[in-house]
Design an enzyme around this catalytic site. Structure first.
Site, mmCIF file in Angstrom:
data_model
loop_
_atom_site.group_PDB
_atom_site.id
_atom_site.type_symbol
_atom_site.label_atom_id
_atom_site.label_comp_id
_atom_site.label_asym_id
_atom_site.label_seq_id
_atom_site.Cartn_x
_atom_site.Cartn_y
_atom_site.Cartn_z
ATOM 1 N N GLY A 28 -77.792 -56.026 -77.559
ATOM 2 C CA GLY A 28 -77.674 -57.325 -76.896
ATOM 3 C C GLY A 28 -79.043 -57.960 -76.762
ATOM 4 N N ARG A 72 -75.343 -55.199 -83.204
ATOM 5 C CA ARG A 72 -74.975 -53.841 -82.774
ATOM 6 C C ARG A 72 -74.407 -53.185 -84.030
ATOM 7 N NH1 ARG A 72 -75.083 -54.110 -77.114
ATOM 8 N NH2 ARG A 72 -74.386 -56.053 -76.177
ATOM 9 N N ASP A 125 -80.534 -48.693 -74.848
ATOM 10 C CA ASP A 125 -80.315 -47.263 -75.128
ATOM 11 C C ASP A 125 -79.605 -47.011 -76.460
ATOM 12 O OD1 ASP A 125 -77.986 -48.237 -74.148
ATOM 13 O OD2 ASP A 125 -77.575 -46.566 -72.777
ATOM 14 N N THR A 166 -83.438 -55.164 -72.450
ATOM 15 C CA THR A 166 -82.021 -55.400 -72.150
ATOM 16 C C THR A 166 -81.954 -56.020 -70.768
ATOM 17 O OG1 THR A 166 -79.957 -54.342 -71.437
ATOM 18 C CG2 THR A 166 -81.872 -52.919 -71.544
ATOM 19 N N ASP A 196 -79.833 -55.533 -68.624
ATOM 20 C CA ASP A 196 -79.189 -54.613 -67.669
ATOM 21 C C ASP A 196 -80.156 -53.747 -66.866
ATOM 22 O OD1 ASP A 196 -76.789 -55.588 -68.484
ATOM 23 O OD2 ASP A 196 -76.232 -53.866 -69.717
ATOM 24 N N ASP A 211 -81.206 -50.778 -67.535
ATOM 25 C CA ASP A 211 -80.598 -49.449 -67.387
ATOM 26 C C ASP A 211 -81.249 -48.394 -68.274
ATOM 27 O OD1 ASP A 211 -79.725 -50.576 -69.728
ATOM 28 O OD2 ASP A 211 -77.640 -49.962 -69.512
ATOM 29 N N ARG A 237 -72.217 -53.609 -67.278
ATOM 30 C CA ARG A 237 -71.024 -52.808 -67.557
ATOM 31 C C ARG A 237 -71.067 -51.485 -66.809
ATOM 32 N NH1 ARG A 237 -70.480 -53.515 -73.748
ATOM 33 N NH2 ARG A 237 -72.597 -52.741 -73.483
#
Ligand code: F6P
Length: 328
Positions: A15, A76, A107, A130, A132, A134, A176
């Site tokens: 993303g 992706r 990741d 990203t 996120d 994460d 997510r």
């Protein structure tokens, strides 16, 4: 004839995130600074498989530090999950005399990079990007701060209309598997409740909290919900649930969606991307591989891909407490 210049390839994958362009700029210019030829790969790992690449120079990255998206495009890649295609990608790099690869992404990107590096004994370095946030081994990923600011601005606007109509809004934000965006923007925009994947505070608590908001005379209420929240209900179901239990509320839903991934990166993300890019090139030139460059206590630190992929980023639980106190 002896070769004077090394070539290093770079790509963005997964993303997109605001600040990816700033990272590309940094990698390219650091390469040029160290007399290395930067090779831009288009469309992430798919471009590597297909040999979709271009030689870059310092001027190829002019005027992009402030631009959202990624000039190298992203994907992706499903093919890169297969060994045969990773071999094909390796052949592309070898036949073009490329010495190492810098991957900018999350990741999934690092998982692919690690496999690729192990199978082909090829140097790969990761730059975390990203929205996120994460990735283990960095307090901030490129794009997180920008996305939070975009979300905060959107919620501020929703707050205006919510107050005018005395409404309750459920606002879904991205995330997510993690609630970093929800938690931070919830605190920053004064949300009444924040629902994240890491904590299940229960629907009863939500109802009680909104009841209290009504009683204390609030003119509007905002519930920030992470995409992957733990209630087992999506924003629309949550709205219905609350309307059933608190019929006096006039509730609406707003799903912010992909607008969170776009826009001009913040100062923080531009500086972060610039720093990580320099370190990524210098690390690969020092012979390092299978590591990610991250930010820890404002220092640049190296984390092995294995750890970065497997490690879990913890939410800042202090923020939950802050939110509770602020939303009385
Ligand atoms: O990049 C991470 C992320 O933005 C997640 O928060 C979100 O769930 C996902 O990407 C959406 O991915 P896509 O754009 O492929 O639908």
């Amino acid at each position: 004839m002896e070769k004077t210049f090394k070539k290093i390839a770079l790509l963005t994958s997964g993303g997109d995130a605001p600040g990816m362009n700033a990272a590309i700029r940094s990698v390219v210019r650091t390469c040029v600074f160290h007399k290395v030829i930067p090779i831009g790969i288009y469309k992430g790992y798919d471009g590597l498989i297909n040999g979709n690449m271009t030689e870059m120079n310092a001027r190829s990255v002019k005027g992009i530090i402030n631009k959202g998206g990624t000039i190298l495009k992203t994907a992706r890649s499903k093919d890169f999950r297969k060994k045969e295609f990773r071999k094909k990608a390796f052949n592309t790099l070898k036949s073009n005399d490329i010495y190492g690869l810098i991957v900018i992404g999350g990741d999934g990107t690092f998982t692919g990079g690690l496999k690729f590096s192990e199978e082909n004994d090829f140097p790969v370095i990761g730059v975390p990007a990203t929205i996120d946030n994460d990735i283990f081994g960095t307090s901030h990923t490129i794009g997180f701060d920008s996305a939070c600011n975009t979300v905060m601005t959107a919620i501020d606007k929703i707050r205006d209309t919510a107050s005018s109509h005395n409404r309750l809004f459920f606002i879904e934000v991205m995330g997510r598997d993690v609630g970093h965006i929800a938690l931070n923007t919830g605190v920053a925009s004064g949300a009444e409740e924040i629902l994240i994947p890491e904590e299940n505070l229960g629907l009863d608590r939500l109802v009680q909290s909104l009841k209290r908001s009504q009683k204390t005379g609030k003119s509007s209420s905002i519930v920030v919900v992470a995409e992957g929240d733990n209630t087992g209900q999506n924003v629309f179901e949550l709205k219905e649930f609350v309307e059933k239990h608190l019929p006096d509320y006039d509730a609406r839903v707003s799903v912010l969606g992909h607008m969170q991934r776009g826009g001009s990166p913040t100062c923080f993300d531009r500086v972060l991307a610039s720093r990580l890019g320099v370190k990524a090139v210098e690390s690969i030139l020092e012979g390092k591989s299978k590591i990610m460059i991250g930010l820890q206590n404002n220092n640049l630190e190296l984390t092995p891909f294995k750890k970065a992929i497997k490690g879990i980023t913890k939410i800042n639980t202090e923020l939950l407490k802050v939110s509770d106190i602020m939303s009385i």
